[in-house]
Design an enzyme around this catalytic site. Structure first.
Site, PDB file in Angstrom:
ATOM      1  N   TYR A   1      11.038   8.984   1.468  1.00  0.00           N
ATOM      2  CA  TYR A   1      11.067   7.924   0.453  1.00  0.00           C
ATOM      3  C   TYR A   1      11.778   8.319  -0.838  1.00  0.00           C
ATOM      4  CZ  TYR A   1       7.739   5.777   3.654  1.00  0.00           C
ATOM      5  OH  TYR A   1       7.154   5.230   4.774  1.00  0.00           O
TER       6      TYR A   1
ATOM      7  N   ARG B   1       5.151  10.870  -2.576  1.00  0.00           N
ATOM      8  CA  ARG B   1       4.818  10.548  -1.192  1.00  0.00           C
ATOM      9  C   ARG B   1       6.001  10.846  -0.270  1.00  0.00           C
ATOM     10  NH1 ARG B   1       4.672   4.459   1.349  1.00  0.00           N
ATOM     11  NH2 ARG B   1       3.885   5.071   3.377  1.00  0.00           N
TER      12      ARG B   1
ATOM     13  N   ALA C   1       2.988  -0.770   4.831  1.00  0.00           N
ATOM     14  CA  ALA C   1       2.451  -0.840   6.192  1.00  0.00           C
ATOM     15  C   ALA C   1       1.984  -2.245   6.567  1.00  0.00           C
ATOM     16  CB  ALA C   1       1.298   0.157   6.340  1.00  0.00           C
TER      17      ALA C   1
ATOM     18  N   ASN D   1       8.222  -5.298  -0.926  1.00  0.00           N
ATOM     19  CA  ASN D   1       8.118  -4.213   0.040  1.00  0.00           C
ATOM     20  C   ASN D   1       6.648  -4.209   0.454  1.00  0.00           C
ATOM     21  OD1 ASN D   1       7.852  -1.916   1.546  1.00  0.00           O
ATOM     22  ND2 ASN D   1       9.058  -0.616   0.164  1.00  0.00           N
TER      23      ASN D   1
ATOM     24  N   ARG E   1      12.701   4.828  12.911  1.00  0.00           N
ATOM     25  CA  ARG E   1      11.467   5.609  12.834  1.00  0.00           C
ATOM     26  C   ARG E   1      10.573   5.291  14.050  1.00  0.00           C
ATOM     27  NH1 ARG E   1       9.004   5.060   7.015  1.00  0.00           N
ATOM     28  NH2 ARG E   1       7.808   6.830   7.803  1.00  0.00           N
TER      29      ARG E   1
ATOM     30  N   PRO F   1       0.799  -1.228   0.000  1.00  0.00           N
ATOM     31  CA  PRO F   1       0.000   0.000   0.000  1.00  0.00           C
ATOM     32  C   PRO F   1       0.834   1.282   0.000  1.00  0.00           C
ATOM     33  CG  PRO F   1      -0.113  -1.094   2.128  1.00  0.00           C
ATOM     34  CD  PRO F   1       0.547  -2.063   1.187  1.00  0.00           C
ATOM     35  N   ASN F   2       0.341   2.226  -0.775  1.00  0.00           N
ATOM     36  CA  ASN F   2       0.893   3.584  -0.882  1.00  0.00           C
ATOM     37  C   ASN F   2       2.200   3.671  -1.670  1.00  0.00           C
ATOM     38  OD1 ASN F   2      -1.208   4.914   0.742  1.00  0.00           O
ATOM     39  ND2 ASN F   2      -0.347   3.711   2.419  1.00  0.00           N
TER      40      ASN F   2
ATOM     41  N   HIS G   1      12.718  -2.397   2.465  1.00  0.00           N
ATOM     42  CA  HIS G   1      12.118  -1.122   2.890  1.00  0.00           C
ATOM     43  C   HIS G   1      13.013   0.009   2.427  1.00  0.00           C
ATOM     44  CE1 HIS G   1       9.229  -3.227   5.316  1.00  0.00           C
ATOM     45  NE2 HIS G   1      10.213  -3.966   5.783  1.00  0.00           N
TER      46      HIS G   1
HETATM   47  C1  DQA Z   1       8.138   1.150   4.049  1.00  0.00           C
HETATM   48  C2  DQA Z   1       8.172   1.341   5.569  1.00  0.00           C
HETATM   49  C3  DQA Z   1       6.809   1.075   6.179  1.00  0.00           C
HETATM   50  O1  DQA Z   1       6.859   1.273   7.579  1.00  0.00           O
HETATM   51  C4  DQA Z   1       5.782   2.025   5.577  1.00  0.00           C
HETATM   52  O2  DQA Z   1       4.504   1.739   6.108  1.00  0.00           O
HETATM   53  C5  DQA Z   1       5.770   2.026   4.108  1.00  0.00           C
HETATM   54  C6  DQA Z   1       7.047   1.967   3.387  1.00  0.00           C
HETATM   55  C7  DQA Z   1       9.477   1.546   3.380  1.00  0.00           C
HETATM   56  O3  DQA Z   1       9.656   1.199   2.221  1.00  0.00           O
HETATM   57  O4  DQA Z   1      10.306   2.223   4.000  1.00  0.00           O
HETATM   58  O5  DQA Z   1       4.725   2.133   3.472  1.00  0.00           O
HETATM   59  O6  DQA Z   1       7.912  -0.231   3.774  1.00  0.00           O
END
Ligand code: DQA
Length: 150
Positions: free
Chosen positions: A22, A17, A77, A74, A107, A9-10, A100
């Site tokens: 990132y 983002r 979350a 990856n 973090r 996700p995302n 990641h």
């Molecule tokens: C992530 C780290 C996760 O904690 C976060 O929720 C992400 C991206 C990373 O690539 O650093 O969505 O997986």
């Protein structure tokens, strides 16, 4: 299919983002780079992104039917929440690397726990988008060198 790359996700929003965390590389850039690495090594690669937990579980089940040899994931979350994705990896028994972009250990506390890491061959965290490249280098060595595990 030799290698399946899964992004959770995302991660479809990479590039815009939270770029301070990132970076500015898009998911399309990452996938194109991985595909180029795979092709140069004579391997086939498929890339999949979903914001939905069940879709990732379904994709892993399909990967087993397709004979996928390795997964780079990856999980976003879902890393920190998903027993379902963990169980799917245990069920399909396809070896995988967890990637990641950010250093999840530097973090928030809740990012330090992964439901997947103990099942993974290895984890790359904090190397930015280059972490995917590093994972792919490992996979190429593993799948193309005669002494490496299948
Ligand atoms: C992530 C780290 C996760 O904690 C976060 O929720 C992400 C991206 C990373 O690539 O650093 O969505 O997986």
């Amino acid at each position: 299919m030799d290698v399946l790359v899964i992004n959770g996700p995302n991660l479809n929003s990479l590039g815009t983002r939270e770029p301070e965390i990132y970076g500015s590389t898009t998911l399309a850039d990452i996938e194109a780079g991985l595909r180029a690495q795979a092709v140069a090594a004579g391997l086939t690669l498929d890339a999949f992104q979903s914001n939905h937990e069940g879709a990732i579980v379904d994709r892993l089940h399909a990967a087993r039917s397709e004979g996928t040899r390795f997964v780079i994931i990856n999980p976003g979350a879902f890393t920190h929440t998903s027993v379902a994705i963990r169980d799917a990896f245990a069920a399909v028994a396809i070896p995988f690397c967890e990637v990641h972009i950010s250093n999840v250990h530097a973090r928030e506390e809740f990012r330090r726990h992964s439901f997947l890491s103990d099942l993974a061959v290895g984890v790359l965290t904090g190397f930015g988008a280059f972490g995917y490249t590093m994972a792919m280098s490992y996979v190429i060595d593993r799948l193309t060198s005669s002494s490496a595990p299948a």
